[in-house]
Design a protein around this motif. Structure first.
Motif, PDB file in Angstrom:
ATOM      1  N   ALA A 165       0.740  -1.025   0.152  1.00 52.29           N
ATOM      2  CA  ALA A 165       0.015  -0.030   0.146  1.00 52.29           C
ATOM      3  C   ALA A 165       0.823   1.233   0.021  1.00 52.29           C
ATOM      4  N   VAL A 169      -2.882   4.623   4.114  1.00 52.29           N
ATOM      5  CA  VAL A 169      -4.030   3.839   3.735  1.00 52.29           C
ATOM      6  C   VAL A 169      -4.275   2.694   4.495  1.00 52.29           C
ATOM      7  N   ASP A 314       2.525   4.899  -5.054  1.00 52.41           N
ATOM      8  CA  ASP A 314       1.456   3.805  -5.450  1.00 52.41           C
ATOM      9  C   ASP A 314       1.908   2.944  -6.432  1.00 52.41           C
ATOM     10  N   ARG A 336      -6.067   3.183  -2.092  1.00 53.87           N
ATOM     11  CA  ARG A 336      -6.326   4.167  -1.642  1.00 53.87           C
ATOM     12  C   ARG A 336      -7.692   4.780  -2.092  1.00 53.87           C
TER      13      ARG A 336
END
Length: 442
Positions: A165, A169, A314, A336
């Motif tokens: 992640a 998050v 990300d 997210r």
């Protein structure tokens, strides 16, 4: 060893010539030492201003010089300062005396509860992974108390799983939920490179008294030297290994594996290694493999490893995420977009995989999980049509099922932080949900 033998051993140690050298230079994060006979991995003690000393570890040798990485601040270290070989390897306290305790990256208590109990066993930090034929097969599920994980990406006893992640998050919150709800005998939690402000919040708000009572927490904050951050990961692993050796099932949670890699990057670059992919030297990837392979099953107990991976921007294909995914036995992706919508845990079911799921679940359980995945996949593929109002009922039975049961599916995938779910109950709830789908999926 008898008292007389112990005294004789101490006398022999005291009579040995002391190995020492001098500081040549302090460059960046490293200290160059001349005249010290030492090997890579040895511990040394550097004299600093004010009568204090700084522990360090040898990370590279070149002829008559050795490059050392301090385990503490380098303030007060001057050229020609004396450097002494520490002799004994770093010892780590282990055993039941550590339950409920918070340790620093070198295994020293920092929770204000006094020294570790006398019944703790101190063992060398260095240890080998179990032999490939000494590992028992993974054949039973470990309940984590998290419904979406226990059913859609079930974890086996002794499996190693990555939680992938971006920042913010919900990785740490998910780990605390697992620490409270898992069926493991012991939890060992390593917080590597965490912000100092968040440690107490994690201990008091997320983990709580009940979670801490059955856990050992090892902390190395982001402001500590790279060597201390790296060592904290191995200290936590060594503590978990000793519990495994006593026949217990341990869950080892590390937050995060990315910061372990970043610490090794600092060490490798300071030791003169060439930067490779995104600045990570080659040693980074060998350290990750060495660390992760030490988890798993043993002849008696097991270590189930849960490692968070902080994906850069990300990007789930960045080097550390890609390397970790290739070593681990499965991965869970936290999305997210789901977190922004308020879903906790924000698990992307379709992007998450457990490689041992077929070995630890029944055919009926697997079928229920596949059914829900199929419905979720159909809903995702039709998102654009649904959003603009172009989808017409009857075009796809799976999409119809997803829309008709949208709230029930969302309720199943969502869980409150303080509300762990028994694994058997989670499977029953999934079976009831897919039964309600009825003929709509045909």
């Amino acid at each position: 060893m008898s008292g007389g033998s112990a005294s004789w051993g101490r006398a022999i140690d005291a009579a040995r010539p002391e190995r020492s050298g001098t500081v040549k230079a302090v460059l960046g994060l490293g200290v160059d030492v001349l005249g010290l006979e030492a090997a890579v991995g040895d511990r040394v003690r550097i004299d600093a201003a004010g009568g204090r000393s700084v522990d360090a570890e040898v990370v590279a040798v070149d002829g008559a010089s050795a490059r050392c990485m301090p385990l503490g601040p380098t303030d007060g270290i001057v050229a020609r300062a004396r450097v002494r070989h520490a002799g004994a390897p770093l010892l780590v306290p282990t055993g039941a005396a550590l339950l409920g305790r918070v340790l620093d990256g070198l295994g020293r208590p920092i929770d204000g509860k006094g020294p570790i109990g006398a019944d703790a066993v101190h063992v060398p930090l260095r240890n080998d992974a179990p032999g490939v034929l000494d590992r028992r097969r993974i054949e039973r599920q470990l309940g984590l108390g998290v419904r979406v994980l226990d059913t859609m990406t079930p974890v086996g006893v002794g499996q190693r799983l990555g939680l992938f992640a971006g920042s913010g998050v919900g990785k740490s919150s998910l780990l605390s939920m697992i620490a409270r709800g898992s069926t493991a005998d012991v939890s060992v939690i390593a917080l590597v490179g965490e912000r100092g402000r968040e440690v107490r919040e994690f201990l008091e708000d997320d983990l709580g008294e009940a979670g801490l009572a059955r856990s050992v927490v090892v902390v190395a904050t982001s402001d500590q030297p790279a060597m201390a951050r790296l060592r904290s990961a191995f200290v936590a692993t060594r503590i978990a290994e000793q519990f495994r050796a006593s026949g217990q099932d341990v869950v080892l949670m590390m937050d995060s594996l990315t910061r372990v890699a970043m610490a090794q990057r600092e060490i490798g670059l300071s030791a003169g290694e060439p930067p490779a992919t995104r600045g990570y030297p080659p040693s980074t990837f060998s350290v990750l493999a060495r660390l992760l392979e030490r988890a798993g099953t043993g002849p008696a107990g097991s270590i189930t490893g849960l490692y968070t991976v902080l994906v850069d921007g990300d990007d789930h294909n960045e080097p550390i995420a890609d390397a970790a995914r290739g070593i681990l036995d499965g991965h869970v992706v936290l999305d997210r977009a789901l977190a922004v919508r308020g879903r906790f845990p924000a698990v992307d079911v379709l992007g998450s995989v457990s490689r041992v799921a077929p070995k630890i679940t029944t055919p009926a359980q697997r079928q229920d999980a596949v059914t829900l995945r199929s419905v979720l996949a159909a809903r995702r593929s039709a998102n654009d049509l649904i959003d603009i109002g172009a989808y017409r009922a009857g075009a796809n039975p799976l999409v119809d099922t997803a829309l008709a049961h949208e709230q029930a599916i969302e309720d199943f995938l969502t869980q409150r932080l303080e509300d762990p779910a028994p694994t058997a109950e989670s499977w029953q709830r999934l079976a009831a949900l897919t039964t309600d789908f009825g003929g709509r999926t045909s």
